[in-house]
Design a protein around this motif. Sequence first.
Motif, PDB file in Angstrom:
ATOM      1  N   LEU A 177       0.845  -1.110  -0.019  1.00 45.92           N
ATOM      2  CA  LEU A 177      -0.065  -0.192  -0.201  1.00 45.92           C
ATOM      3  C   LEU A 177       0.980   1.319  -0.047  1.00 45.92           C
ATOM      4  CD1 LEU A 177      -2.750  -0.824   2.610  1.00 45.92           C
ATOM      5  CD2 LEU A 177      -2.978  -0.603   0.113  1.00 45.92           C
ATOM      6  N   LEU A 178       0.725   2.045  -0.938  1.00 43.50           N
ATOM      7  CA  LEU A 178       1.470   3.421  -1.027  1.00 43.50           C
ATOM      8  C   LEU A 178       0.682   4.406  -0.686  1.00 43.50           C
ATOM      9  CD1 LEU A 178       3.006   2.848  -4.520  1.00 43.50           C
ATOM     10  CD2 LEU A 178       4.166   2.279  -2.066  1.00 43.50           C
ATOM     11  N   PHE A 179       1.043   5.242   0.177  1.00 42.54           N
ATOM     12  CA  PHE A 179       0.138   6.640   0.590  1.00 42.54           C
ATOM     13  C   PHE A 179       0.688   7.926   0.059  1.00 42.54           C
ATOM     14  CE2 PHE A 179      -0.069   3.291   3.813  1.00 42.54           C
ATOM     15  CZ  PHE A 179      -1.444   3.137   3.903  1.00 42.54           C
ATOM     16  N   ASP A 180      -0.045   8.811  -0.164  1.00 47.34           N
ATOM     17  CA  ASP A 180       0.284  10.176  -1.043  1.00 47.34           C
ATOM     18  C   ASP A 180       1.271  10.913  -0.175  1.00 47.34           C
ATOM     19  OD1 ASP A 180      -1.537  10.950   1.113  1.00 47.34           O
ATOM     20  OD2 ASP A 180      -2.897  12.084  -0.335  1.00 47.34           O
ATOM     21  N   ASP A 181       1.541  10.734   1.202  1.00 53.87           N
ATOM     22  CA  ASP A 181       2.591  11.398   1.799  1.00 53.87           C
ATOM     23  C   ASP A 181       3.869  10.611   1.867  1.00 53.87           C
ATOM     24  OD1 ASP A 181       2.433   8.970   3.347  1.00 53.87           O
ATOM     25  OD2 ASP A 181       1.978  10.089   5.123  1.00 53.87           O
ATOM     26  N   GLY A 182       4.091   9.732   0.835  1.00 52.52           N
ATOM     27  CA  GLY A 182       5.367   8.834   0.874  1.00 52.52           C
ATOM     28  C   GLY A 182       5.396   7.510   1.423  1.00 52.52           C
ATOM     29  N   GLY A 183       4.538   7.355   2.384  1.00 49.99           N
ATOM     30  CA  GLY A 183       4.805   6.357   3.259  1.00 49.99           C
ATOM     31  C   GLY A 183       4.098   4.970   2.630  1.00 49.99           C
ATOM     32  N   ALA A 184       4.486   3.906   3.249  1.00 44.97           N
ATOM     33  CA  ALA A 184       4.089   2.647   2.620  1.00 44.97           C
ATOM     34  C   ALA A 184       3.732   1.460   3.524  1.00 44.97           C
ATOM     35  CB  ALA A 184       5.071   2.095   1.568  1.00 44.97           C
ATOM     36  N   TYR A 185       2.939   0.489   3.512  1.00 41.64           N
ATOM     37  CA  TYR A 185       2.660  -0.689   4.190  1.00 41.64           C
ATOM     38  C   TYR A 185       2.999  -1.818   3.411  1.00 41.64           C
ATOM     39  CZ  TYR A 185       0.389  -3.715   7.594  1.00 41.64           C
ATOM     40  OH  TYR A 185       0.445  -4.612   8.607  1.00 41.64           O
ATOM     41  N   THR A 186       4.133  -2.520   3.316  1.00 37.97           N
ATOM     42  CA  THR A 186       4.228  -3.563   2.802  1.00 37.97           C
ATOM     43  C   THR A 186       3.583  -4.986   2.971  1.00 37.97           C
ATOM     44  OG1 THR A 186       6.311  -4.593   3.920  1.00 37.97           O
ATOM     45  CG2 THR A 186       6.603  -2.934   2.425  1.00 37.97           C
ATOM     46  N   SER A 187       3.529  -5.871   2.135  1.00 37.22           N
ATOM     47  CA  SER A 187       2.633  -7.181   2.360  1.00 37.22           C
ATOM     48  C   SER A 187       3.001  -7.877   3.378  1.00 37.22           C
ATOM     49  CB  SER A 187       2.628  -8.022   1.078  1.00 37.22           C
ATOM     50  OG  SER A 187       3.847  -8.205   0.568  1.00 37.22           O
ATOM     51  N   ASP A 188       4.471  -7.743   3.759  1.00 36.77           N
ATOM     52  CA  ASP A 188       4.812  -8.621   4.725  1.00 36.77           C
ATOM     53  C   ASP A 188       4.831  -7.782   6.309  1.00 36.77           C
ATOM     54  OD1 ASP A 188       6.970  -6.621   4.731  1.00 36.77           O
ATOM     55  OD2 ASP A 188       8.532  -8.062   4.597  1.00 36.77           O
ATOM     56  N   GLY A 189       4.096  -6.776   6.131  1.00 33.17           N
ATOM     57  CA  GLY A 189       4.014  -5.756   7.695  1.00 33.17           C
ATOM     58  C   GLY A 189       5.037  -4.609   7.866  1.00 33.17           C
ATOM     59  N   THR A 190       5.921  -4.619   6.672  1.00 25.97           N
ATOM     60  CA  THR A 190       6.807  -3.543   7.072  1.00 25.97           C
ATOM     61  C   THR A 190       6.026  -2.234   6.828  1.00 25.97           C
ATOM     62  OG1 THR A 190       8.750  -5.011   6.323  1.00 25.97           O
ATOM     63  CG2 THR A 190       9.228  -2.811   6.444  1.00 25.97           C
ATOM     64  N   VAL A 191       6.403  -1.423   7.799  1.00 28.64           N
ATOM     65  CA  VAL A 191       5.860   0.061   7.636  1.00 28.64           C
ATOM     66  C   VAL A 191       7.153   0.848   7.149  1.00 28.64           C
ATOM     67  CG1 VAL A 191       4.942   2.123   8.839  1.00 28.64           C
ATOM     68  CG2 VAL A 191       4.278  -0.140   9.402  1.00 28.64           C
ATOM     69  N   VAL A 192       6.941   1.750   6.172  1.00 25.34           N
ATOM     70  CA  VAL A 192       7.711   2.682   5.559  1.00 25.34           C
ATOM     71  C   VAL A 192       7.344   4.011   6.167  1.00 25.34           C
ATOM     72  CG1 VAL A 192       8.909   3.924   3.559  1.00 25.34           C
ATOM     73  CG2 VAL A 192       8.390   1.365   3.770  1.00 25.34           C
ATOM     74  N   PRO A 193       7.995   4.946   6.756  1.00 27.14           N
ATOM     75  CA  PRO A 193       7.403   6.186   7.409  1.00 27.14           C
ATOM     76  C   PRO A 193       7.159   7.126   5.986  1.00 27.14           C
ATOM     77  CG  PRO A 193       9.619   5.598   8.228  1.00 27.14           C
ATOM     78  CD  PRO A 193       9.397   4.472   7.175  1.00 27.14           C
ATOM     79  N   PRO A 194       6.599   8.264   6.582  1.00 29.47           N
ATOM     80  CA  PRO A 194       6.116   9.234   5.475  1.00 29.47           C
ATOM     81  C   PRO A 194       7.525   9.836   5.010  1.00 29.47           C
ATOM     82  CG  PRO A 194       4.609   9.366   7.226  1.00 29.47           C
ATOM     83  CD  PRO A 194       5.651   8.285   7.539  1.00 29.47           C
ATOM     84  N   LEU A 195       7.544  10.489   3.840  1.00 25.15           N
ATOM     85  CA  LEU A 195       8.897  11.170   3.350  1.00 25.15           C
ATOM     86  C   LEU A 195       9.400  12.255   4.219  1.00 25.15           C
ATOM     87  CD1 LEU A 195      10.867  11.383   0.974  1.00 25.15           C
ATOM     88  CD2 LEU A 195       9.186  12.906  -0.163  1.00 25.15           C
ATOM     89  N   TYR A 196       8.397  12.896   4.876  1.00 18.89           N
ATOM     90  CA  TYR A 196       8.608  13.972   5.635  1.00 18.89           C
ATOM     91  C   TYR A 196       9.450  13.577   7.118  1.00 18.89           C
ATOM     92  CZ  TYR A 196       4.532  13.286   8.163  1.00 18.89           C
ATOM     93  OH  TYR A 196       3.339  12.553   8.915  1.00 18.89           O
ATOM     94  N   GLU A 197       9.144  12.438   7.408  1.00 16.39           N
ATOM     95  CA  GLU A 197       9.614  11.556   8.914  1.00 16.39           C
ATOM     96  C   GLU A 197      11.041  11.216   8.280  1.00 16.39           C
ATOM     97  OE1 GLU A 197       7.635   9.017  10.840  1.00 16.39           O
ATOM     98  OE2 GLU A 197       5.688  10.254  11.101  1.00 16.39           O
ATOM     99  N   ARG A 198      11.457  10.685   6.923  1.00 14.43           N
ATOM    100  CA  ARG A 198      12.644  10.175   6.652  1.00 14.43           C
ATOM    101  C   ARG A 198      13.207  11.346   6.529  1.00 14.43           C
ATOM    102  NH1 ARG A 198      11.352   6.768   1.524  1.00 14.43           N
ATOM    103  NH2 ARG A 198       9.069   7.926   1.770  1.00 14.43           N
ATOM    104  N   GLN A 199      12.921  12.480   5.802  1.00 14.00           N
ATOM    105  CA  GLN A 199      13.827  13.647   5.740  1.00 14.00           C
ATOM    106  C   GLN A 199      14.324  14.231   6.980  1.00 14.00           C
ATOM    107  OE1 GLN A 199      11.400  15.912   2.937  1.00 14.00           O
ATOM    108  NE2 GLN A 199      12.201  15.178   1.240  1.00 14.00           N
ATOM    109  N   ALA A 200      13.519  14.282   7.772  1.00 15.68           N
ATOM    110  CA  ALA A 200      13.654  14.878   9.180  1.00 15.68           C
ATOM    111  C   ALA A 200      14.831  13.925  10.046  1.00 15.68           C
ATOM    112  CB  ALA A 200      12.454  14.895  10.089  1.00 15.68           C
ATOM    113  N   ALA A 201      14.762  12.749   9.878  1.00 13.64           N
ATOM    114  CA  ALA A 201      15.666  11.743  10.403  1.00 13.64           C
ATOM    115  C   ALA A 201      17.076  12.018   9.784  1.00 13.64           C
ATOM    116  CB  ALA A 201      15.255  10.483  10.413  1.00 13.64           C
ATOM    117  N   ALA A 202      17.304  12.339   8.569  1.00 15.55           N
ATOM    118  CA  ALA A 202      18.496  12.301   7.681  1.00 15.55           C
ATOM    119  C   ALA A 202      19.458  13.491   8.410  1.00 15.55           C
ATOM    120  CB  ALA A 202      18.328  12.450   6.262  1.00 15.55           C
TER     121      ALA A 202
END
Length: 67
Positions: A42-67
Amino acid sequence: MVVPLTGPDSTQAPAGHPTEKEDKLAFSAYAQGWALTKSGTLLFDDGGAYTSDGTVVPPLYERQAAA
């Protein structure tokens, strides 16, 4: 339509996800802000995702803030 799995700044797919860099959309609900890929991600318009194995990819703004 072909979309990046984890956002435009990503160079790797999430752990456990298919090794392909791109995946094709199976269904999209743009008005609701999400899309489903053929691999089950599942892809979300904020850049986040939820994969079929349950992995959560945070939204793009959270990944940029962590960098």
